[in-house]
Design a protein around this motif. Sequence first.
Motif, PDB file in Angstrom:
ATOM      1  N   THR A   1       0.839  -1.201   0.000  1.00  0.00           N
ATOM      2  CA  THR A   1       0.000   0.000   0.000  1.00  0.00           C
ATOM      3  C   THR A   1       0.873   1.249   0.000  1.00  0.00           C
ATOM      4  OG1 THR A   1      -1.731  -1.202   1.185  1.00  0.00           O
ATOM      5  CG2 THR A   1      -1.859   1.209   1.204  1.00  0.00           C
TER       6      THR A   1
ATOM      7  N   GLY B   1       2.265   1.618  -3.507  1.00  0.00           N
ATOM      8  CA  GLY B   1       1.233   2.100  -4.422  1.00  0.00           C
ATOM      9  C   GLY B   1       0.921   3.569  -4.216  1.00  0.00           C
ATOM     10  N   GLY B   2       0.841   3.987  -2.950  1.00  0.00           N
ATOM     11  CA  GLY B   2       0.588   5.399  -2.656  1.00  0.00           C
ATOM     12  C   GLY B   2       1.725   6.285  -3.108  1.00  0.00           C
TER      13      GLY B   2
ATOM     14  N   TYR C   1       2.597  10.531   1.757  1.00  0.00           N
ATOM     15  CA  TYR C   1       1.322  10.041   1.229  1.00  0.00           C
ATOM     16  C   TYR C   1       1.265   8.509   1.298  1.00  0.00           C
ATOM     17  CZ  TYR C   1      -2.945  10.041  -1.483  1.00  0.00           C
ATOM     18  OH  TYR C   1      -4.247   9.873  -1.878  1.00  0.00           O
TER      19      TYR C   1
ATOM     20  N   THR D   1       3.226   9.611  -9.952  1.00  0.00           N
ATOM     21  CA  THR D   1       2.617   9.536 -11.280  1.00  0.00           C
ATOM     22  C   THR D   1       1.621  10.668 -11.497  1.00  0.00           C
ATOM     23  OG1 THR D   1       2.896   7.144 -11.345  1.00  0.00           O
ATOM     24  CG2 THR D   1       1.255   8.083 -12.829  1.00  0.00           C
ATOM     25  N   GLN D   2       0.773  10.913 -10.488  1.00  0.00           N
ATOM     26  CA  GLN D   2      -0.234  11.964 -10.617  1.00  0.00           C
ATOM     27  C   GLN D   2       0.401  13.342 -10.746  1.00  0.00           C
ATOM     28  OE1 GLN D   2      -2.830  12.425  -7.235  1.00  0.00           O
ATOM     29  NE2 GLN D   2      -4.259  13.703  -8.356  1.00  0.00           N
TER      30      GLN D   2
ATOM     31  N   ALA E   1       4.030   5.593  -5.513  1.00  0.00           N
ATOM     32  CA  ALA E   1       4.078   5.613  -6.987  1.00  0.00           C
ATOM     33  C   ALA E   1       2.909   6.388  -7.572  1.00  0.00           C
ATOM     34  CB  ALA E   1       4.089   4.185  -7.524  1.00  0.00           C
ATOM     35  N   GLY E   2       1.727   6.236  -6.986  1.00  0.00           N
ATOM     36  CA  GLY E   2       0.563   6.969  -7.476  1.00  0.00           C
ATOM     37  C   GLY E   2       0.724   8.468  -7.319  1.00  0.00           C
ATOM     38  N   PHE E   3       1.291   8.889  -6.192  1.00  0.00           N
ATOM     39  CA  PHE E   3       1.516  10.318  -5.964  1.00  0.00           C
ATOM     40  C   PHE E   3       2.496  10.875  -6.990  1.00  0.00           C
ATOM     41  CE2 PHE E   3       3.296  14.105  -4.107  1.00  0.00           C
ATOM     42  CZ  PHE E   3       2.217  14.703  -3.464  1.00  0.00           C
TER      43      PHE E   3
END
Length: 108
Positions: free
Chosen positions: A38, A41-42, A64, A48-49, A44-46
């Motif tokens: 988790t 993912g958080g 994050y 990426t966004q 990498a997602g941050f």
Amino acid sequence: MVIKKGEHGALLFNDSKVFFAPALPLEEVFDPTGAGDTFAGGFAGFITQSENISFDNMKNAIIYGSNLASFCVEKFGTERMENLEKTEVLSRLQEFKALTQFDIALEN
């Protein structure tokens, strides 16, 4: 490089810079399974966004990811993440900020 240290937080290394983020202290940890995933993912997602790989932005991504991981451990498996609301994430980010932010008076 990011080193995740479980309940002891995470370290970020970039050239000669180092950043440490503590894990958010929780009253109870129900199941730590998946917390690292988790976090990843958080993080990498941050990144990426935001489309920003600067050191300062990676520090935000560490926070994050740690924030999201703190929810993951509250229930078994993915149960907690399935019903997580954005308002809860933002509220806990404020708790994280209050935990880690301080003013210090430096003498000359």
